[in-house]
Write a protein that holds these residues in place. Structure first.
Motif, PDB file in Angstrom:
ATOM      1  N   ARG A 194      46.838  59.557  54.521  1.00 14.46           N
ATOM      2  CA  ARG A 194      47.017  58.474  53.550  1.00 14.46           C
ATOM      3  C   ARG A 194      46.570  58.946  52.171  1.00 14.46           C
ATOM      4  NH1 ARG A 194      48.246  54.214  56.621  1.00 14.46           N
ATOM      5  NH2 ARG A 194      47.596  54.324  58.788  1.00 14.46           N
ATOM      6  N   PRO A 195      47.286  58.495  51.143  1.00 13.66           N
ATOM      7  CA  PRO A 195      46.927  58.953  49.781  1.00 13.66           C
ATOM      8  C   PRO A 195      45.578  58.425  49.337  1.00 13.66           C
ATOM      9  CG  PRO A 195      48.579  57.206  49.696  1.00 13.66           C
ATOM     10  CD  PRO A 195      48.435  57.583  51.139  1.00 13.66           C
ATOM     11  N   GLN A 196      44.938  59.177  48.469  1.00  8.92           N
ATOM     12  CA  GLN A 196      43.633  58.804  47.955  1.00  8.92           C
ATOM     13  C   GLN A 196      43.775  57.635  46.976  1.00  8.92           C
ATOM     14  OE1 GLN A 196      40.716  60.166  49.026  1.00  8.92           O
ATOM     15  NE2 GLN A 196      42.059  61.186  50.498  1.00  8.92           N
ATOM     16  N   PRO A 197      42.694  56.858  46.820  1.00  8.86           N
ATOM     17  CA  PRO A 197      42.741  55.758  45.849  1.00  8.86           C
ATOM     18  C   PRO A 197      43.076  56.279  44.451  1.00  8.86           C
ATOM     19  CG  PRO A 197      40.801  55.578  47.238  1.00  8.86           C
ATOM     20  CD  PRO A 197      41.421  56.902  47.533  1.00  8.86           C
ATOM     21  N   LEU A 198      43.842  55.487  43.716  1.00 11.16           N
ATOM     22  CA  LEU A 198      44.241  55.861  42.359  1.00 11.16           C
ATOM     23  C   LEU A 198      43.415  55.088  41.335  1.00 11.16           C
ATOM     24  CD1 LEU A 198      48.147  55.888  42.632  1.00 11.16           C
ATOM     25  CD2 LEU A 198      46.605  57.849  42.659  1.00 11.16           C
ATOM     26  N   GLU A 199      43.188  55.702  40.230  1.00 12.24           N
ATOM     27  CA  GLU A 199      42.565  55.034  39.089  1.00 12.24           C
ATOM     28  C   GLU A 199      43.579  55.015  37.951  1.00 12.24           C
ATOM     29  OE1 GLU A 199      38.858  56.681  37.988  1.00 12.24           O
ATOM     30  OE2 GLU A 199      37.906  56.353  39.951  1.00 12.24           O
ATOM     31  N   LEU A 203      45.235  48.570  36.042  1.00 12.74           N
ATOM     32  CA  LEU A 203      45.521  48.137  37.405  1.00 12.74           C
ATOM     33  C   LEU A 203      44.302  48.369  38.303  1.00 12.74           C
ATOM     34  CD1 LEU A 203      49.114  49.597  37.993  1.00 12.74           C
ATOM     35  CD2 LEU A 203      48.514  47.247  37.366  1.00 12.74           C
ATOM     36  N   GLU A 204      44.124  47.462  39.281  1.00 14.26           N
ATOM     37  CA  GLU A 204      43.172  47.658  40.377  1.00 14.26           C
ATOM     38  C   GLU A 204      43.976  47.746  41.672  1.00 14.26           C
ATOM     39  OE1 GLU A 204      39.052  45.404  39.273  1.00 14.26           O
ATOM     40  OE2 GLU A 204      40.733  44.125  39.863  1.00 14.26           O
ATOM     41  N   LEU A 205      43.619  48.677  42.525  1.00 15.36           N
ATOM     42  CA  LEU A 205      44.350  48.868  43.773  1.00 15.36           C
ATOM     43  C   LEU A 205      43.372  48.905  44.938  1.00 15.36           C
ATOM     44  CD1 LEU A 205      45.737  50.883  41.411  1.00 15.36           C
ATOM     45  CD2 LEU A 205      47.404  51.173  43.236  1.00 15.36           C
ATOM     46  N   ALA A 206      43.774  48.310  46.065  1.00 14.56           N
ATOM     47  CA  ALA A 206      42.955  48.338  47.285  1.00 14.56           C
ATOM     48  C   ALA A 206      43.893  48.271  48.480  1.00 14.56           C
ATOM     49  CB  ALA A 206      41.965  47.172  47.308  1.00 14.56           C
ATOM     50  N   VAL A 207      43.417  48.786  49.601  1.00 19.09           N
ATOM     51  CA  VAL A 207      44.251  48.842  50.795  1.00 19.09           C
ATOM     52  C   VAL A 207      43.415  48.538  52.037  1.00 19.09           C
ATOM     53  CG1 VAL A 207      43.887  51.326  51.076  1.00 19.09           C
ATOM     54  CG2 VAL A 207      45.906  50.254  52.100  1.00 19.09           C
ATOM     55  N   HIS A 208      44.068  47.944  53.028  1.00 21.01           N
ATOM     56  CA  HIS A 208      43.455  47.697  54.345  1.00 21.01           C
ATOM     57  C   HIS A 208      44.444  48.149  55.405  1.00 21.01           C
ATOM     58  CE1 HIS A 208      41.589  45.638  57.776  1.00 21.01           C
ATOM     59  NE2 HIS A 208      42.813  45.224  58.077  1.00 21.01           N
ATOM     60  N   TYR A 209      43.936  48.927  56.365  1.00 23.15           N
ATOM     61  CA  TYR A 209      44.772  49.335  57.508  1.00 23.15           C
ATOM     62  C   TYR A 209      43.978  49.158  58.780  1.00 23.15           C
ATOM     63  CZ  TYR A 209      47.170  52.111  61.003  1.00 23.15           C
ATOM     64  OH  TYR A 209      47.793  52.503  62.159  1.00 23.15           O
ATOM     65  N   ALA A 210      44.613  48.593  59.802  1.00 23.15           N
ATOM     66  CA  ALA A 210      43.979  48.431  61.120  1.00 23.15           C
ATOM     67  C   ALA A 210      45.034  48.662  62.191  1.00 23.15           C
ATOM     68  CB  ALA A 210      43.372  47.031  61.267  1.00 23.15           C
ATOM     69  N   PRO A 211      44.772  49.589  63.134  1.00 22.48           N
ATOM     70  CA  PRO A 211      45.737  49.812  64.220  1.00 22.48           C
ATOM     71  C   PRO A 211      45.680  48.696  65.249  1.00 22.48           C
ATOM     72  CG  PRO A 211      43.792  51.153  64.568  1.00 22.48           C
ATOM     73  CD  PRO A 211      43.595  50.466  63.251  1.00 22.48           C
ATOM     74  N   LEU A 385      38.414  43.132  44.273  1.00 22.38           N
ATOM     75  CA  LEU A 385      39.696  43.543  44.866  1.00 22.38           C
ATOM     76  C   LEU A 385      39.502  44.517  46.022  1.00 22.38           C
ATOM     77  CD1 LEU A 385      42.758  43.040  44.232  1.00 22.38           C
ATOM     78  CD2 LEU A 385      42.771  45.407  43.432  1.00 22.38           C
ATOM     79  N   ALA A 386      38.455  45.345  45.983  1.00 20.15           N
ATOM     80  CA  ALA A 386      38.227  46.311  47.058  1.00 20.15           C
ATOM     81  C   ALA A 386      38.037  45.615  48.401  1.00 20.15           C
ATOM     82  CB  ALA A 386      37.016  47.181  46.738  1.00 20.15           C
ATOM     83  N   ASP A 387      37.524  44.379  48.385  1.00 23.12           N
ATOM     84  CA  ASP A 387      37.283  43.644  49.628  1.00 23.12           C
ATOM     85  C   ASP A 387      38.409  42.696  49.981  1.00 23.12           C
ATOM     86  OD1 ASP A 387      34.788  44.866  49.617  1.00 23.12           O
ATOM     87  OD2 ASP A 387      33.878  43.214  48.476  1.00 23.12           O
ATOM     88  N   LEU A 388      39.334  42.466  49.058  1.00 22.72           N
ATOM     89  CA  LEU A 388      40.323  41.406  49.237  1.00 22.72           C
ATOM     90  C   LEU A 388      41.291  41.659  50.398  1.00 22.72           C
ATOM     91  CD1 LEU A 388      41.905  39.318  46.496  1.00 22.72           C
ATOM     92  CD2 LEU A 388      43.424  40.328  48.182  1.00 22.72           C
ATOM     93  N   PRO A 389      41.911  42.844  50.535  1.00 25.08           N
ATOM     94  CA  PRO A 389      42.860  43.025  51.644  1.00 25.08           C
ATOM     95  C   PRO A 389      42.219  42.833  53.011  1.00 25.08           C
ATOM     96  CG  PRO A 389      43.109  44.782  50.039  1.00 25.08           C
ATOM     97  CD  PRO A 389      41.867  44.038  49.680  1.00 25.08           C
ATOM     98  N   SER A 390      41.005  43.347  53.213  1.00 27.43           N
ATOM     99  CA  SER A 390      40.337  43.187  54.512  1.00 27.43           C
ATOM    100  C   SER A 390      39.979  41.731  54.771  1.00 27.43           C
ATOM    101  CB  SER A 390      39.078  44.056  54.567  1.00 27.43           C
ATOM    102  OG  SER A 390      39.404  45.424  54.447  1.00 27.43           O
ATOM    103  N   ALA A 410      46.779  45.482  47.952  1.00 27.63           N
ATOM    104  CA  ALA A 410      46.591  44.493  46.891  1.00 27.63           C
ATOM    105  C   ALA A 410      46.530  45.217  45.549  1.00 27.63           C
ATOM    106  CB  ALA A 410      45.318  43.693  47.132  1.00 27.63           C
ATOM    107  N   ILE A 411      47.329  44.711  44.591  1.00 29.85           N
ATOM    108  CA  ILE A 411      47.341  45.288  43.238  1.00 29.85           C
ATOM    109  C   ILE A 411      47.108  44.136  42.253  1.00 29.85           C
ATOM    110  CG2 ILE A 411      48.672  46.553  41.517  1.00 29.85           C
ATOM    111  CD1 ILE A 411      49.885  46.628  45.068  1.00 29.85           C
ATOM    112  N   ARG A 412      46.117  44.276  41.450  1.00 27.49           N
ATOM    113  CA  ARG A 412      45.825  43.259  40.440  1.00 27.49           C
ATOM    114  C   ARG A 412      45.966  43.905  39.052  1.00 27.49           C
ATOM    115  NH1 ARG A 412      40.411  40.926  41.399  1.00 27.49           N
ATOM    116  NH2 ARG A 412      41.421  39.221  42.557  1.00 27.49           N
ATOM    117  N   ARG A 413      46.707  43.200  38.179  1.00 32.00           N
ATOM    118  CA  ARG A 413      46.848  43.718  36.807  1.00 32.00           C
ATOM    119  C   ARG A 413      45.688  43.194  35.985  1.00 32.00           C
ATOM    120  NH1 ARG A 413      51.068  42.435  32.073  1.00 32.00           N
ATOM    121  NH2 ARG A 413      50.510  44.208  30.722  1.00 32.00           N
TER     122      ARG A 413
END
Length: 418
Positions: A194-199, A203-211, A385-390, A410-413
């Motif tokens: 998976r790609p590394q977090p972007l700065e 924009l703020e970016l966050a991701v959640h993944y669960a198998p 935002l880092a906690d929002l997807p989870s 989740a992407i927040r402008r």
């Protein structure tokens, strides 16, 4: 060979006991023989019909013991004699005759038969009461021995079961350790893909993944995001058909092909169809839904192309929301590609959520899931935002009727830095 007829059971049993004693049969065998003779003869004798008893000795072959043959015959019987369930099994040599063949024990250290028991001259044979008591004592002793043996075997079985249970627990613990270690390795590999977090400024970016299965974390849900040369953010969300390593490879093939085409400058609306053309000769079984998004952090301009994927959710800063629907078909589908390109604008404070169907279809109803997703997004819109997807995923999965891999971005402008 001798043969005598009897009209009373006591006399018949006395004769049987005498023959058994003369041939040195063990008391337990004698008791079984007496009981068997009783079962066979009691019906005829009670009806007043005679029973003939014949006894013979047959020599054994080679070093085998001689055989005592006891035969009963009912010459006036009205029905065949039964040999079923006798304490000492017998053979029916005819409808009205029964025979027992009993090995005669040898004297210890000799090839000759055991000698006849020594008795005094006054009482050469025990009385019926004495013989019965002797047989009863032998039966009780045998029962006691069997009880002791049963107790010993039961104790050994309990110890064996305890050992097997302990081994089973150890194997279960070992298996659980191996599953966890296997899952950890797969999670590390999956995270590496998976790609590394972007700065990105603005924009703020966050991701959640669960198998679906924590011990088998590989799956077909994958994303990719990167900045194009003009500073626009490109996002790819893929849900490849199936589970496990094969679906992960399919999703990787899609994201790599899309990244290559995007960096080569292909128009967003053409990338899905072109990706299908590239991958089908290499992986004809591949099927995947894909959502492509491009967001300019400076202007908020958003473009979406969709191939059979769930729509993106745009939650405005004022609490209003809309699903950004775009018609299209995924990779491996007939007529693949996005039918059109959707254009929208993301304002500062707006929240864009991209996801796979595992987020909204955990209760098997995608329409109900989309309504709950809007409510969950509004509920957690104010958290970091880092906690929002989870947090959204936790709300969506309070009830899981259909477990599936889940991906949420989740992407927040924000207002860009001066």
């Amino acid at each position: 060979m001798t043969e005598n007829s009897f009209y009373a059971l006591p006399q018949l049993l006395q004769a049987v006991r005498r023959v058994a004693n003369e041939n040195g049969l063990p008391v337990e065998i004698r008791a079984r023989l007496v009981l068997s003779v009783t079962d066979v003869a009691v019906g005829e004798l009670s009806a007043g019909r005679p029973i003939a008893l014949r006894t013979t000795r047959e020599a054994g072959s080679h070093d085998d013991s001689p055989v005592l043959v006891i035969a009963l015959r009912a010459p006036r019987a009205l029905r065949p004699l039964s040999t079923a369930d006798l304490p000492l099994p017998a053979l029916a040599t005819g409808p009205h005759s029964v025979i027992w063949r009993v090995p005669v024990p040898k004297a210890e250290g000799s090839s000759l038969p055991a000698p006849r028991p020594i008795t005094d001259g006054a009482r050469p044979h025990p009385t019926a009461e004495q013989a019965l008591e002797e047989e009863l004592r032998a039966t009780v002793a045998r029962a006691d021995a069997l009880t002791a043996e049963h107790r010993r075997l039961k104790h050994e079985l309990a110890e064996t079961n305890g050992g097997v249970l302990a081994l089973y627990v150890q194997l279960e613990e070992r298996d659980e350790q191996l599953r966890k270690a296997h899952g950890q390795i797969l999670r590390e590999l999956e995270d590496a893909l998976r790609p590394q977090p972007l700065e990105i400024d603005g924009l703020e970016l966050a991701v959640h993944y669960a198998p679906a299965d924590p011990n088998a974390p590989t799956g077909g849900d994958l994303y990719d995001w990167f900045a194009l040369p003009d500073g626009t953010l490109h996002i790819t969300v893929v849900d490849a058909l199936g589970h496990g390593v094969r679906s992960t490879r399919s999703a990787l093939n899609v994201t790599h092909a899309v990244r290559t085409l995007a960096l080569e400058g292909h128009a967003l609306e053409s990338i899905l169809a072109r990706t299908h053309e590239i991958l089908m000769p290499l992986a004809p079984e591949l099927m995947a839904t894909v959502l492509l998004a491009r967001l300019d952090p400076a202007t908020g301009k958003l473009q979406l192309a969709n191939g059979s994927h769930p729509p993106a959710l745009l939650l405005r800063a004022d609490g209003t929301s809309e699903y950004l629907e775009v018609r299209g078909r995924g990779i491996g589908y007939p007529l693949p590609g996005s039918e059109e390109l959707l254009n929208a604008e993301v304002h500062p404070g707006d929240l864009l959520i991209l996801y796979t169907d595992g987020l909204t279809e955990s209760r098997r109803d995608p329409c109900e899931g989309e309504l709950r997703l809007v409510e969950a997004a509004r509920r957690h819109a104010g958290c970091p935002l880092a906690d929002l997807p989870s947090a959204i995923a936790a709300d969506m999965h309070t009830v899981v009727l259909h477990p599936d891999d889940t991906l949420a971005l989740a992407i927040r402008r924000t207002h860009p830095s001066p």
